[in-house]
Scaffold this motif. Sequence first.
Motif, short mmCIF file in Angstrom:
data_model
loop_
_atom_site.label_atom_id
_atom_site.label_comp_id
_atom_site.label_asym_id
_atom_site.label_seq_id
_atom_site.Cartn_x
_atom_site.Cartn_y
_atom_site.Cartn_z
N CYS A 248 4.45 -8.10 -1.20
CA CYS A 248 4.76 -7.12 -0.15
C CYS A 248 3.89 -7.38 1.08
O CYS A 248 2.67 -7.50 0.97
N GLY B 13 3.46 -5.31 3.38
CA GLY B 13 2.82 -4.06 3.77
C GLY B 13 1.52 -3.81 3.05
O GLY B 13 0.52 -3.46 3.67
N CYS B 14 1.50 -4.01 1.73
CA CYS B 14 0.33 -3.64 0.95
C CYS B 14 -0.23 -4.80 0.13
O CYS B 14 -1.28 -4.67 -0.49
N HIS C 131 10.44 -0.30 -3.65
CA HIS C 131 9.04 -0.32 -3.25
C HIS C 131 8.91 -0.12 -1.74
O HIS C 131 8.11 0.68 -1.27
N CYS D 49 6.11 1.83 0.80
CA CYS D 49 5.56 1.18 1.99
C CYS D 49 6.32 1.52 3.26
O CYS D 49 6.17 0.88 4.27
ZN LIG Z 1 3.97 -2.59 -0.45
#
Ligand SMILES: [Zn+2]
Length: 65
Positions: free
Chosen positions: A37, A39-40, A55, A60
């Motif tokens: 991911c 984002g994270c 997810h 996110c």
């Molecule tokens: Zn994420």
Amino acid sequence: MACNDEVVMVLETKRNPAIWKNFDLCLMSDSHEMARCKGCGKFMKASANSTLKKHTEKHCFSILW
Ligand SMILES: [Zn+2]
């Protein structure tokens, strides 16, 4: 989820861009592929598109949009 594998390289993917714009397809040190991911940084099974989509939408959303 095993997270102690190392990323060997980030692969190009032609998979669903609506999902994969938010993930990197990573080749891991034991030669399997994982989705990371953007984002994270969490790793998930690259084959589970529905999981990846969920997810992004549920976990996110605020990071990526
Ligand atoms: Zn994420």
